[in-house]
Motif scaffolding. Structure first.
Motif, mmCIF file in Angstrom:
data_model
loop_
_atom_site.group_PDB
_atom_site.id
_atom_site.type_symbol
_atom_site.label_atom_id
_atom_site.label_comp_id
_atom_site.label_asym_id
_atom_site.label_seq_id
_atom_site.Cartn_x
_atom_site.Cartn_y
_atom_site.Cartn_z
ATOM 1 N N VAL A 119 0.837 -1.200 0.000
ATOM 2 C CA VAL A 119 0.000 0.000 0.000
ATOM 3 C C VAL A 119 0.873 1.252 0.000
ATOM 4 O O VAL A 119 0.695 2.155 -0.829
ATOM 5 N N ASP A 121 4.035 1.507 -0.753
ATOM 6 C CA ASP A 121 4.853 1.561 -1.964
ATOM 7 C C ASP A 121 4.077 2.179 -3.111
ATOM 8 O O ASP A 121 4.601 2.982 -3.884
ATOM 9 N N PHE A 122 2.806 1.778 -3.207
ATOM 10 C CA PHE A 122 1.986 2.293 -4.301
ATOM 11 C C PHE A 122 1.681 3.770 -4.096
ATOM 12 O O PHE A 122 1.866 4.588 -4.999
ATOM 13 N N ARG A 124 3.259 5.929 -2.384
ATOM 14 C CA ARG A 124 4.448 6.750 -2.463
ATOM 15 C C ARG A 124 4.799 7.089 -3.899
ATOM 16 O O ARG A 124 5.309 8.168 -4.196
ATOM 17 N N THR A 125 4.548 6.137 -4.805
ATOM 18 C CA THR A 125 5.022 6.363 -6.166
ATOM 19 C C THR A 125 4.055 7.204 -7.003
ATOM 20 O O THR A 125 4.406 7.603 -8.099
ATOM 21 N N ILE A 126 2.838 7.464 -6.495
ATOM 22 C CA ILE A 126 1.963 8.379 -7.225
ATOM 23 C C ILE A 126 2.569 9.771 -7.133
ATOM 24 O O ILE A 126 2.764 10.279 -6.039
ATOM 25 N N PRO A 127 2.900 10.381 -8.257
ATOM 26 C CA PRO A 127 3.427 11.745 -8.154
ATOM 27 C C PRO A 127 2.344 12.623 -7.521
ATOM 28 O O PRO A 127 1.224 12.678 -8.038
ATOM 29 N N PRO A 128 2.657 13.269 -6.394
ATOM 30 C CA PRO A 128 1.618 14.007 -5.660
ATOM 31 C C PRO A 128 0.907 15.029 -6.538
ATOM 32 O O PRO A 128 -0.254 15.365 -6.302
#
Lengths: 281, 262
Positions: A119, A121-122, A124-128
């Motif tokens: 969760v 990891d996913f 975190r990788t979404i560009p805010p």
């Protein structure tokens, strides 16, 4: 490459290194003079570029600083700076208050760490920046919108490094502590926290950078008040010197933040090799 | 025994994500809120815009091209210059104030300046991505090169290990974990700047898609794009981790050896 070789040749012989260090200590002004020379050189390059480029693309350093001075006399300038700084600090503090305790707590349990890994990891990788349009529609072009954006982006490195930190006890130290039946509080204070701190600081370093980047980005793209908005506004009016002045201000803010961070890190990690070495040089 | 163990591991890792998706699905199933459409609608929009090959190429290819070129530039420049500056301390010392200032500029704040200087074409976007993601790699490489265990360098000096050998066998490998840490931060920053840069000029890409969806109040399409960005980031991170594992294999082995030594 020849420069590299020169440096390493100096390093090969230990007495030479000692002499080099002593030499630097005797002439501290040399380092400072070099730094000032490089600053002047950079200013010269900027000035040269501003004269060579077509008029209206790049203001000269003098023009930019004059504009900055004039802006600094207006209340609007300080309001913009104040809003940006306040948003940045509020975002960072909230990230720290949530991220570090939560991360350490999750990291202390193998079950929690493994369950949450995918969760986080996913997320975190979404560009805010992807959620900016949504936040804009929900909260409007206000500092609250920027704040949510900042927290949504900067909390992950802090949280994830804290999880990592809690799991990173050096096995040998843990065993020694157990063998000597070290009291739990002493263990936490003198072994667990010092061991975790470098990892937490890494997360904080990344988090701080992202925090400032997102504050300015949210204001620039979202049109929320602050330095970012001033940059976008100046660009819309083709007011180059004002644009450069505000970009300089954002750079200055970044410098200030980095400086404060390094000072804090030196204090807290003065025993760590990366810092220890700097100190003995 | 082994199989059941690894099954247990997988179950442990995926129960929460599955739970979240299920809760989201049912909680949003009858949603009439403009901002929070049902998950089903989001997935349909996602499939339409990001799984259909033609659409996917149109929406993804420009982004990947920008990201790849910019990031690669930053990586090469950052490691090469970082190693140089890390070894030759006088250069690092003299340029530090200027570098710190340049590094402190939030990459996105440079967007307007880059537009004026380089236009709104792909070239500007690549340079902006490269500039923004250069700093974490560069500075981490400097730090990593400088933080090489002093003892190792002393030993190599005593044994008169050659310069090139020392650089490739001791300095760079031991700076490796830190360089990768910087490269990972840089990847996140590159993704942010990519999306931001793509909102300028209309040449396709994820950022343009997001902006377009926002302008048209196409909230469901926007959610689909957020999902696509998340998956893109996740996949890139997995690639990153695979490469990191390969390159830092010795580091992992060493850690493992320390672990089993107890």
């Amino acid at each position: 490459m020849s420069v590299v070789q020169h440096e390493e040749e100096e390093d090969i012989d230990l007495p030479t290194v000692g002499a080099a260090v002593a030499g630097r200590r005797r002439r501290p002004w040399l380092g400072l003079a070099l730094q000032i020379a490089v600053i002047l050189l950079a200013g010269g390059v900027w000035w040269l570029a501003s004269t060579l480029l077509p008029v209206g693309t790049m203001p000269s350093p003098a023009e930019t600083f004059a504009r900055l001075g004039a802006l600094a006399l207006t209340p609007e300038f300080w309001i913009a700076v104040g809003i940006t700084v306040a948003t940045f600090l509020a975002g960072l503090i909230i990230c720290i208050l949530i991220g570090i305790p939560l991360g350490l707590a999750i990291g202390a349990s193998t079950f929690a760490t493994q369950s949450t890994r995918l969760v986080f990891d996913f997320l975190r990788t979404i560009p805010p920046i992807a959620i900016l349009p949504l936040l804009l529609l929900l909260l409007g072009a206000q500092f609250q919108m920027v704040l949510v954006l900042v927290i949504g982006g900067a909390i992950w490195p802090i949280l994830i490094q804290s999880i990592y930190a809690a799991r990173q006890g050096e096995a040998l130290l843990v065993d020694v502590a157990r063998t000597f039946k070290v009291p739990r509080r002493w263990f936490i204070r003198h072994i667990f926290l010092p061991g975790a701190l470098p990892f937490i600081m890494t997360g904080l370093r990344v988090g701080t950078t992202i925090c400032l980047l997102l504050t300015i980005t949210g204001e620039l793209l979202g049109g929320a008040p602050g330095i970012g908005f001033e940059i976008a506004d100046a660009m819309a009016f083709y007011d180059n010197s004002r644009m450069y002045a505000y970009v300089l201000v954002s750079a200055f803010l970044g410098l200030l933040v980095n400086g404060a961070f390094w000072a804090a890190q030196r204090r807290m990690l003065h025993w760590h090799p990366s810092i220890r070495r700097e100190g003995t040089r | 025994m082994r199989v059941s163990n690894s099954l247990k591991m997988i179950a442990l890792e995926i129960w929460l994500p599955i739970l979240i998706v299920v809760v989201w699905w049912f909680a949003s199933a009858n949603s009439t809120s403009l901002y929070f459409p049902p998950l089903q609608a989001i997935l349909e929009s996602f499939a339409e815009n990001w799984l259909d090959p033609q659409e996917a190429i149109q929406n993804l290819a420009p982004s990947l091209l920008l990201l790849g070129s910019g990031y690669l530039l930053a990586l090469v420049g950052g490691v090469v210059l970082g190693t140089l500056f890390g070894i030759v301390t006088p250069i690092e010392h003299a340029t530090r104030p200027v570098l710190e200032t340049l590094r402190a500029v939030p990459g996105v704040a440079l967007l307007p300046i880059f537009i004026v200087l380089f236009g709104i074409d792909a070239q500007m976007k690549i340079l902006l991505i490269a500039f923004g993601s250069f700093w974490p790699i560069f500075l981490n490489t400097i730090d990593g090169v400088r933080a090489v265990e002093p003892l190792l360098l002393d030993v190599s000096r005593v044994f008169r290990v050659g310069r090139a050998r020392r650089l490739f066998r001791i300095v760079l490998p031991s700076a490796g974990p830190q360089i990768f840490a910087g490269a990972r931060t840089a990847l996140a920053i590159a993704l942010i700047i990519m999306v931001v840069a793509e909102t300028v000029g209309g040449s396709g890409g994820i950022g343009y898609f997001l902006l377009d969806a926002q302008r048209n109040f196409a909230i469901t399409a926007m959610w689909g794009a957020i999902l696509a960005l998340g998956i893109l980031g996740y996949v890139l991170n997995i690639f990153f981790r695979i490469i990191e594992r390969r390159v830092l294999r010795w580091h992992r082995l060493q850690q493992a050896r320390l672990e089993t030594a107890k």
